[in-house]
Design an enzyme around this catalytic site. Sequence first.
Site, short mmCIF file in Angstrom:
data_model
loop_
_atom_site.label_atom_id
_atom_site.label_comp_id
_atom_site.label_asym_id
_atom_site.label_seq_id
_atom_site.Cartn_x
_atom_site.Cartn_y
_atom_site.Cartn_z
N THR A 115 -7.32 -4.85 1.19
CA THR A 115 -6.88 -4.21 -0.05
C THR A 115 -6.03 -5.20 -0.84
OG1 THR A 115 -6.91 -2.08 1.08
CG2 THR A 115 -5.59 -2.21 -0.92
N ARG A 142 -1.89 -13.76 2.27
CA ARG A 142 -3.19 -13.11 2.18
C ARG A 142 -3.95 -13.71 1.01
NH1 ARG A 142 -1.62 -6.87 3.55
NH2 ARG A 142 0.34 -7.33 2.52
N LYS A 178 -2.51 -2.19 16.64
CA LYS A 178 -3.16 -1.10 15.88
C LYS A 178 -4.10 -0.30 16.78
CE LYS A 178 -1.58 -1.44 11.64
NZ LYS A 178 -0.90 -0.34 10.93
N LEU A 209 2.75 3.84 7.80
CA LEU A 209 2.19 2.63 7.18
C LEU A 209 3.08 1.43 7.45
CD1 LEU A 209 1.58 5.13 4.84
CD2 LEU A 209 0.24 3.23 3.96
N VAL A 265 0.84 -1.21 0.00
CA VAL A 265 0.00 0.00 0.00
C VAL A 265 0.88 1.26 0.00
CG1 VAL A 265 -1.77 1.30 1.24
CG2 VAL A 265 -1.88 -1.20 1.20
N ASP A 286 14.93 0.62 10.72
CA ASP A 286 13.85 0.02 11.52
C ASP A 286 13.31 1.13 12.44
OD1 ASP A 286 12.33 -1.22 13.48
OD2 ASP A 286 13.72 -2.90 13.76
N TYR A 332 -1.45 11.96 21.60
CA TYR A 332 -0.59 13.05 21.09
C TYR A 332 -1.46 14.19 20.57
CZ TYR A 332 4.10 11.06 21.47
OH TYR A 332 5.31 10.59 21.95
N TYR A 359 -1.40 -8.06 16.28
CA TYR A 359 -1.68 -7.04 15.25
C TYR A 359 -2.87 -6.17 15.64
CZ TYR A 359 -2.71 -5.24 10.51
OH TYR A 359 -2.95 -4.44 9.41
#
Length: 320
Positions: free
Chosen positions: A180, A191, A154, A78, A14, A58, A164, A150
């Site tokens: 996507t 996937r 997120k 991302l 993406v 990283d 923030y 995951y």
Amino acid sequence: MTQHHLVAGGGGFVGSHLVDLLVGRGDKVTIVDNFVTGRRSNVAHLADNKSVTVVEHDITTPLPTSITNDAYDVVLDLASPASPNDFKTMPLQILAVGSTGTRNLLDLALARNARFFLASTSEVYGDPLVHPQPETYWGNVSPIGPRSCYDEAKRFSEALAMAYHRTNGVAVRIARIFNTYGERMRPRDGRVGNSFVTQALRNEPLTLHGDGSQTRSFCHVADEVRGLAAVLDGHLTGPINVGNPDEFTIRELAEVVIELTGSKSSIARVALPAEREGDPLQRCPDISLVRDSYGWEPTISLRDGLSRMIDWFRTKEDLG
Ligand code: NAD
Ligand code: UDP
């Protein structure tokens, strides 16, 4: 006016398409990526473009001065492995990038007075009990299951970005990306779209998990990044769902892929892999917010998008 974007994860699927969109409208882009799941080939076509810089790093470790000394209008996050296969092989890296990695980027956005964009996910809704999913739904997520590295990372990234925003006044934009697919996905990252296309082009059986009655709503990446840009440029903090509300069963997807590739493949039912425990039974975005606020909606049908992806896999990937 030309803007400077720092795109963490810009070497990924993406991210690289979003970089193309930003460069295409005349913006300057610095990509930071450790290529753990991305590929240099995704951005190789930009190698001679003076508006694009690639820094291999990283983001869970302190950002180098080659990045922190520069000025940015927008910092985009991302960077995260995103395939359920990765949940099994690198859960600690996923938790680190969604916490320390996101925080490092937020600190940079704060220091540079830049807008911060977070690529969040429909996984924050878990195995949803509300269908389709509006942004107001808080989700049904296991905090300890194999997907939790995951999903919770997120959710934590979203919480961090909002803290923030509230505490330090950082201008935040959060997009929740739904499934996507398209060109530049890695053939074997596990996937479903890329797995089925790869298997079909090799005339191998398509690995259907369970009876294939679970649903997903697939958005072609060209549509997706237009939607992400609308969120990025827009006035709303979000979170805002960005996805295609056309919902299909996974069995339907398998059948369409076989038809469009003209493959001799069969459909093979296999047991759900352990790392997919808690596999959501249904998923479909409610996109009223992004449609009503920004006029964005997807335009590429599943058949058209899959055809583009199949053409790309035929010519660009060594599937032998
Ligand atoms: P991807 O794996 O192709 O891209 C992720 C990129 O982040 C890769 O280039 C990877 O090398 C990089 N990265 C990972 N950890 C890093 C680290 N510690 N430091 C620097 N770079 C790092 O996956 P994608 O599908 O392009 O996903 C991009 C983003 O969109 C992710 O944040 C993902 O969670 C989110 N998202 C994607 C989808 C989807 O369907 N593709 C759905 C929901 C959310
Ligand atoms: N899936 C499948 N066969 C595969 C890969 C995935 O049937 O080879 C199923 C998977 O169990 C899930 C759906 O396809 O129900 C979407 O999987 P993907 O990993 O693409 O996305 P996510 O589960 O994260 O939505």
